[in-house]
Design an enzyme around this catalytic site. Structure first.
Site, PDB file in Angstrom:
ATOM      1  N   MET A  27     -10.805  -2.382   9.528  1.00  0.00           N
ATOM      2  CA  MET A  27     -10.910  -2.099  10.838  1.00  0.00           C
ATOM      3  C   MET A  27      -9.960  -1.213  11.657  1.00  0.00           C
ATOM      4  O   MET A  27      -9.524  -1.081  12.275  1.00  0.00           O
ATOM      5  CB  MET A  27     -10.506  -3.841  11.619  1.00  0.00           C
ATOM      6  CG  MET A  27     -10.659  -4.928  10.298  1.00  0.00           C
ATOM      7  SD  MET A  27     -10.009  -6.087  12.355  1.00  0.00           S
ATOM      8  CE  MET A  27      -8.927  -6.370  11.808  1.00  0.00           C
ATOM      9  N   GLY A  28      -9.592  -0.278  10.584  1.00  0.00           N
ATOM     10  CA  GLY A  28      -8.894   0.729  11.487  1.00  0.00           C
ATOM     11  C   GLY A  28      -7.498   0.638  11.226  1.00  0.00           C
ATOM     12  O   GLY A  28      -6.998  -0.773   9.733  1.00  0.00           O
ATOM     13  N   ALA A  29      -6.206   1.303  11.574  1.00  0.00           N
ATOM     14  CA  ALA A  29      -5.153   1.404  11.201  1.00  0.00           C
ATOM     15  C   ALA A  29      -4.945   1.711  10.030  1.00  0.00           C
ATOM     16  O   ALA A  29      -4.388   0.885   9.131  1.00  0.00           O
ATOM     17  CB  ALA A  29      -4.197   0.063  11.764  1.00  0.00           C
ATOM     18  N   LEU A  30      -5.285   2.467   9.360  1.00  0.00           N
ATOM     19  CA  LEU A  30      -5.614   2.989   8.133  1.00  0.00           C
ATOM     20  C   LEU A  30      -4.036   3.200   6.995  1.00  0.00           C
ATOM     21  O   LEU A  30      -3.932   4.113   7.890  1.00  0.00           O
ATOM     22  CB  LEU A  30      -6.566   4.180   7.273  1.00  0.00           C
ATOM     23  CG  LEU A  30      -8.106   3.514   7.869  1.00  0.00           C
ATOM     24  CD1 LEU A  30      -9.228   4.790   7.936  1.00  0.00           C
ATOM     25  CD2 LEU A  30      -8.960   2.293   7.388  1.00  0.00           C
ATOM     26  N   HIS A  34      -5.256   1.402   1.932  1.00  0.00           N
ATOM     27  CA  HIS A  34      -7.139   1.877   2.352  1.00  0.00           C
ATOM     28  C   HIS A  34      -7.365   3.600   2.220  1.00  0.00           C
ATOM     29  O   HIS A  34      -8.436   3.071   1.416  1.00  0.00           O
ATOM     30  CB  HIS A  34      -7.424   1.760   3.761  1.00  0.00           C
ATOM     31  CG  HIS A  34      -7.262   1.126   5.308  1.00  0.00           C
ATOM     32  ND1 HIS A  34      -5.938   0.273   5.717  1.00  0.00           N
ATOM     33  CD2 HIS A  34      -7.852  -0.509   5.098  1.00  0.00           C
ATOM     34  CE1 HIS A  34      -6.335  -0.311   6.433  1.00  0.00           C
ATOM     35  NE2 HIS A  34      -7.234  -1.284   5.496  1.00  0.00           N
ATOM     36  N   GLY A 147     -10.465  -5.059  -0.759  1.00  0.00           N
ATOM     37  CA  GLY A 147      -8.924  -5.188  -1.279  1.00  0.00           C
ATOM     38  C   GLY A 147      -8.548  -6.551  -1.806  1.00  0.00           C
ATOM     39  O   GLY A 147      -9.291  -7.218  -1.363  1.00  0.00           O
ATOM     40  N   LYS A 149      -5.816  -7.798  -1.125  1.00  0.00           N
ATOM     41  CA  LYS A 149      -4.907  -8.134  -0.455  1.00  0.00           C
ATOM     42  C   LYS A 149      -5.229  -9.448  -0.022  1.00  0.00           C
ATOM     43  O   LYS A 149      -4.728 -10.567   0.066  1.00  0.00           O
ATOM     44  CB  LYS A 149      -3.911  -7.274   0.173  1.00  0.00           C
ATOM     45  CG  LYS A 149      -2.437  -7.547   0.921  1.00  0.00           C
ATOM     46  CD  LYS A 149      -2.540  -7.087   2.119  1.00  0.00           C
ATOM     47  CE  LYS A 149      -2.618  -8.488   3.092  1.00  0.00           C
ATOM     48  NZ  LYS A 149      -2.410  -7.457   4.180  1.00  0.00           N
ATOM     49  N   GLN A 153     -10.609 -13.412   1.111  1.00  0.00           N
ATOM     50  CA  GLN A 153     -11.545 -13.255   2.223  1.00  0.00           C
ATOM     51  C   GLN A 153     -12.892 -12.342   0.632  1.00  0.00           C
ATOM     52  O   GLN A 153     -14.090 -12.358   1.005  1.00  0.00           O
ATOM     53  CB  GLN A 153     -11.146 -11.843   3.093  1.00  0.00           C
ATOM     54  CG  GLN A 153     -11.583 -10.694   3.713  1.00  0.00           C
ATOM     55  CD  GLN A 153     -11.450  -9.731   4.095  1.00  0.00           C
ATOM     56  OE1 GLN A 153     -11.463  -9.882   5.617  1.00  0.00           O
ATOM     57  NE2 GLN A 153     -11.419  -8.388   3.612  1.00  0.00           N
ATOM     58  N   SER A 186      -1.671  -3.086   7.626  1.00  0.00           N
ATOM     59  CA  SER A 186      -1.277  -2.266   9.257  1.00  0.00           C
ATOM     60  C   SER A 186      -0.509  -3.256   9.951  1.00  0.00           C
ATOM     61  O   SER A 186       0.742  -2.551  10.867  1.00  0.00           O
ATOM     62  CB  SER A 186      -3.028  -2.958  10.289  1.00  0.00           C
ATOM     63  OG  SER A 186      -3.766  -2.324   8.848  1.00  0.00           O
TER      64      SER A 186
END
Ligand code: PAF
Length: 278
Positions: A27-30, A34, A147, A149, A153, A186
């Site tokens: 979702m970006g904000a790498l 990431h 990942g 983390k 998910q 993020s």
């Protein structure tokens, strides 16, 4: 590095690829977690294969009171991270490119999703499964990289891959941590400087508790230590089976100690292994 904004252009690129195609959904904000996933994707793809990073802040996985609008979107920094990590292409769709205005089909995993984060984030994993399934269908990757983390998910995506027969190998990589043990995220950007100094105590509490043997003792120790962190609010602290996410009653199978803790505006999740004890 190629940039695609539409499904049609990305599909045209995919059509000409014959070797491995490794997808890194984000979702970006790498952050450096990431970046390390992209580097690992590069290793899996090798010289002949292709690495594709998707950057899409997926609206369907945010609840009405969650941080969809506020979610950071530092695009040029993200593109530099993708390049450094070795990506060949980045997919940057808009919300209307990914979802028809009257979209009415979702992918719902019903066994693992209602546990852990699913208890306080109704519908979150339906949103995750739906977007990941769509990315798998659009790109037909040979591999997808996640990942550890967000262990829940990962378990749900593995289950979705199995149950819907996606021909995609799911690869996972351990959580990347800051020097003081805080899991890279993020959402760490939401912490005030004072909260940032307290946040590593969460992982420290988990690591100390995980030295104990019995799941009940682990939970007791971890809960007591986290209660001592000023301002920390426990969403959950659980010891679960690594695969089924069912509460752990013994150490026969591999488990995970998983937590979600509110610290100021940030909701921090983390998990560590609880290896089986013969
Ligand atoms: O983990 C994330 O960043 C997201 O949940 C994912 C897998 C990219 C789906 O939007």
């Amino acid at each position: 590095m190629k940039l695609f904004h539409t499904i049609a252009s990305a599909r045209r690129w995919r059509k000409n690829l014959r070797s491995k195609v490794v997808l890194v959904p984000t979702m970006g904000a790498l952050h450096h977690g990431h970046e390390s996933l992209i580097e690992n994707a590069r290793k899996i793809a090798g010289k002949k294969g292709a690495v594709l990073v998707s950057i899409f802040v997926n609206p369907t996985q945010f609840g009405p009171k969650e941080d969809f609008q506020a979610y950071p979107r530092p695009l040029s920094k993200d593109l530099a991270t993708c390049k450094r990590g070795g990506a060949d292409a980045v997919f940057l769709p808009s919300a209307c490119e990914m979802y028809a205005a009257d979209a009415s089909v979702t992918v719902c995993e019903s066994k693992l999703s209602p546990t852990l984060c699913g208890r306080s984030r109704a519908g979150h994993f339906d949103g995750v499964c739906t977007i990941v399934a769509k990315l798998f269908l659009v790109f037909q990757p040979t591999h997808a990289v996640f990942g550890e983390k967000d262990w829940q998910q990962l378990a749900i995506i593995r289950r979705m891959g199995r149950d819907l027969n996606f021909p995609v190998t799911i690869e996972s990589f351990p959580t990347v941590r800051e020097r003081d043990g805080l899991a890279a995220s993020s959402r760490n950007a939401y912490l005030t400087p004072q909260e940032r100094t307290l946040a590593p105590l969460i992982h420290a509490a988990m690591a100390k508790a995980a030295d104990l043997k019995k799941p009940q003792a682990i939970l007791k120790s971890c809960t007591a230590a986290i209660h001592k962190i000023p301002g920390a609010r426990i969403d959950y602290i659980e010891a679960v089976d690594a695969c089924t996410l069912a509460p752990l009653s013994n150490r026969k199978n591999p488990g995970r100690l998983a937590v979600a803790i509110f610290l100021g505006k940030a909701r921090l999740i983390d998990n560590i292994p609880l290896p089986s004890i013969a």
